[in-house]
Design an enzyme around this catalytic site. Structure first.
Site, PDB file in Angstrom:
ATOM      1  N   LYS A  22       4.789  -3.258  29.867  1.00 62.47           N
ATOM      2  CA  LYS A  22       4.084  -3.530  28.603  1.00 62.47           C
ATOM      3  C   LYS A  22       2.631  -3.036  28.664  1.00 62.47           C
ATOM      4  O   LYS A  22       2.167  -2.368  27.756  1.00 62.47           O
ATOM      5  CB  LYS A  22       4.097  -5.041  28.291  1.00 62.47           C
ATOM      6  CG  LYS A  22       5.500  -5.639  28.187  1.00 62.47           C
ATOM      7  CD  LYS A  22       5.462  -7.120  27.836  1.00 62.47           C
ATOM      8  CE  LYS A  22       4.842  -8.008  28.911  1.00 62.47           C
ATOM      9  NZ  LYS A  22       5.566  -7.999  30.215  1.00 62.47           N
ATOM     10  N   ARG A  40       5.549 -15.752  23.510  1.00 58.98           N
ATOM     11  CA  ARG A  40       6.473 -15.911  24.626  1.00 58.98           C
ATOM     12  C   ARG A  40       7.365 -17.127  24.453  1.00 58.98           C
ATOM     13  O   ARG A  40       8.200 -17.405  25.326  1.00 58.98           O
ATOM     14  CB  ARG A  40       5.682 -16.076  25.923  1.00 58.98           C
ATOM     15  CG  ARG A  40       5.538 -14.801  26.737  1.00 58.98           C
ATOM     16  CD  ARG A  40       4.625 -15.133  27.905  1.00 58.98           C
ATOM     17  NE  ARG A  40       4.869 -14.363  29.079  1.00 58.98           N
ATOM     18  CZ  ARG A  40       4.116 -13.333  29.482  1.00 58.98           C
ATOM     19  NH1 ARG A  40       3.122 -12.923  28.761  1.00 58.98           N
ATOM     20  NH2 ARG A  40       4.380 -12.729  30.607  1.00 58.98           N
ATOM     21  N   ARG A  52       2.820  -3.548  42.299  1.00 58.49           N
ATOM     22  CA  ARG A  52       1.728  -3.382  41.317  1.00 58.49           C
ATOM     23  C   ARG A  52       0.373  -3.720  41.942  1.00 58.49           C
ATOM     24  O   ARG A  52       0.210  -4.751  42.575  1.00 58.49           O
ATOM     25  CB  ARG A  52       1.972  -4.290  40.108  1.00 58.49           C
ATOM     26  CG  ARG A  52       0.765  -4.383  39.176  1.00 58.49           C
ATOM     27  CD  ARG A  52       1.091  -4.948  37.817  1.00 58.49           C
ATOM     28  NE  ARG A  52       1.825  -6.194  37.842  1.00 58.49           N
ATOM     29  CZ  ARG A  52       2.388  -6.749  36.762  1.00 58.49           C
ATOM     30  NH1 ARG A  52       2.299  -6.150  35.588  1.00 58.49           N
ATOM     31  NH2 ARG A  52       3.033  -7.887  36.861  1.00 58.49           N
ATOM     32  N   ARG A  60      -2.229  -8.728  42.081  1.00 57.91           N
ATOM     33  CA  ARG A  60      -2.317  -9.981  41.331  1.00 57.91           C
ATOM     34  C   ARG A  60      -1.714 -11.102  42.162  1.00 57.91           C
ATOM     35  O   ARG A  60      -0.654 -10.914  42.767  1.00 57.91           O
ATOM     36  CB  ARG A  60      -1.517  -9.850  40.028  1.00 57.91           C
ATOM     37  CG  ARG A  60      -2.353  -9.484  38.833  1.00 57.91           C
ATOM     38  CD  ARG A  60      -1.516  -9.097  37.653  1.00 57.91           C
ATOM     39  NE  ARG A  60      -0.566 -10.107  37.223  1.00 57.91           N
ATOM     40  CZ  ARG A  60       0.184 -10.000  36.130  1.00 57.91           C
ATOM     41  NH1 ARG A  60       0.073  -8.933  35.360  1.00 57.91           N
ATOM     42  NH2 ARG A  60       1.032 -10.945  35.802  1.00 57.91           N
ATOM     43  N   ARG A  76       8.766 -16.269  37.386  1.00 57.31           N
ATOM     44  CA  ARG A  76       8.383 -15.696  36.088  1.00 57.31           C
ATOM     45  C   ARG A  76       9.594 -15.103  35.377  1.00 57.31           C
ATOM     46  O   ARG A  76       9.711 -15.194  34.157  1.00 57.31           O
ATOM     47  CB  ARG A  76       7.278 -14.654  36.275  1.00 57.31           C
ATOM     48  CG  ARG A  76       5.913 -15.328  36.492  1.00 57.31           C
ATOM     49  CD  ARG A  76       4.951 -14.438  37.245  1.00 57.31           C
ATOM     50  NE  ARG A  76       4.625 -13.216  36.564  1.00 57.31           N
ATOM     51  CZ  ARG A  76       4.325 -12.065  37.173  1.00 57.31           C
ATOM     52  NH1 ARG A  76       4.334 -11.991  38.502  1.00 57.31           N
ATOM     53  NH2 ARG A  76       4.047 -11.001  36.478  1.00 57.31           N
TER      54      ARG A  76
END
Ligand code: ADP
Ligand code: ADP
Ligand code: ZN
Length: 215
Positions: free
Chosen positions: A13, A88, A127, A160, A171
């Site tokens: 995203k 969400r 990431r 992160r 998640r």
């Protein structure tokens, strides 16, 4: 152009939002970025949000809806916006509808980037992002030219804290339970546009571009 960008964690995203905002000049509103910024600054809202983010849970609707409502009322959102990571929950989607009514606007499309779970885990675990400018990289799929350093500003690349294996799995579970029902919510309104996100990011971007040009 009032767009929602949907998809599980790691779907791409943020990466696609960067393309879209550069091309269509709409503000990119990422609730995740807003929360991370508040955590970094140590505001009371950030301290509250951090507890949930660290466990991979959703920040309570009351907090989240409030910050988005305020943000959408700002001047730069009047000609359009790109929401990333909001709504969400069904509750958030209904609140968004109310805000849009109040502002006399409508959502034009909800773009759903879908990617298999196994790939999502690979994307989250690799990431890294620049501590200074926020540019996102992937250690395998889109590495920086110099290890640990941002190509754009030479800033330090960091992972992160919620991209660790355990939180990433939480998640995904939260996405399935609380967010995936939104796909039907937008499908029923005729707004859902599915995009296969399991391709290189340029191909994903071209498909999104043709959807946006067709609106
Ligand atoms: P999200 O905002 O949905 O959580 P990101 O845009 O941050 O996702 O992407 C998650 C990770 O996967 C990042 O490291 C990013 O560089 C990488 N990535 C994004 N899109 C692709 C793609 N199409 N193919 C391979 N890797 C991707
Ligand atoms: P990703 O798409 O990679 O999971 P985000 O940056 O969108 O990451 O979100 C990071 C975290 O911020 C989420 O796990 C959640 O704790 C919080 N968050 C972001 N957006 C929302 C939202 N709309 N509602 C509740 N919590 C949110
Ligand atoms: Zn940088």
């Amino acid at each position: 152009m009032n767009i929602i960008l949907m998809g599980p964690p790691g779907a791409g995203k943020g990466t696609q939002a960067d393309f879209i905002k550069a091309k269509y000049r709409v503000p990119h509103i990422s609730t995740g970025d807003m929360f991370r910024d508040a955590v970094k600054k140590g505001t009371p809202m950030g301290q509250e949000a951090k507890k949930y983010m660290n466990e991979g849970k959703l920040v309570p609707d009351q907090v989240t809806i409030g910050i988005v409502e305020d943000r959408l009322a700002e001047d730069d959102c009047q000609a359009g916006f790109l929401l990333d990571g909001f709504p969400r929950t069904i509750n958030q989607a209904e609140a968004l509808d109310k805000v849009m009514d109040k502002l006399g606007k409508k959502i034009d499309a909800a773009i759903n980037i879908f990617v298999p779970d196994k790939i999502l885990i690979e994307r989250m675990s690799g990431r890294v992002s620049c501590k200074e400018c926020g540019t996102v990289y992937h250690l395998v799929f889109s590495p920086p030219s110099q290890s640990g350093k941002c190509d754009k500003c030479s800033g330090e690349l960091i992972q992160r804290s919620d991209d660790n294996a355990e939180t990433a799995v939480n998640r995904l579970q939260v996405y399935i339970e609380q967010t995936s029902p939104l796909l039907d919510y937008y499908k029923n309104k005729g707004l859902l546009k599915d995009v296969d996100g399991n391709r290189d990011s340029k191909s994903v971007g071209s498909e999104i571009e043709s959807i946006l040009n067709g609106l």
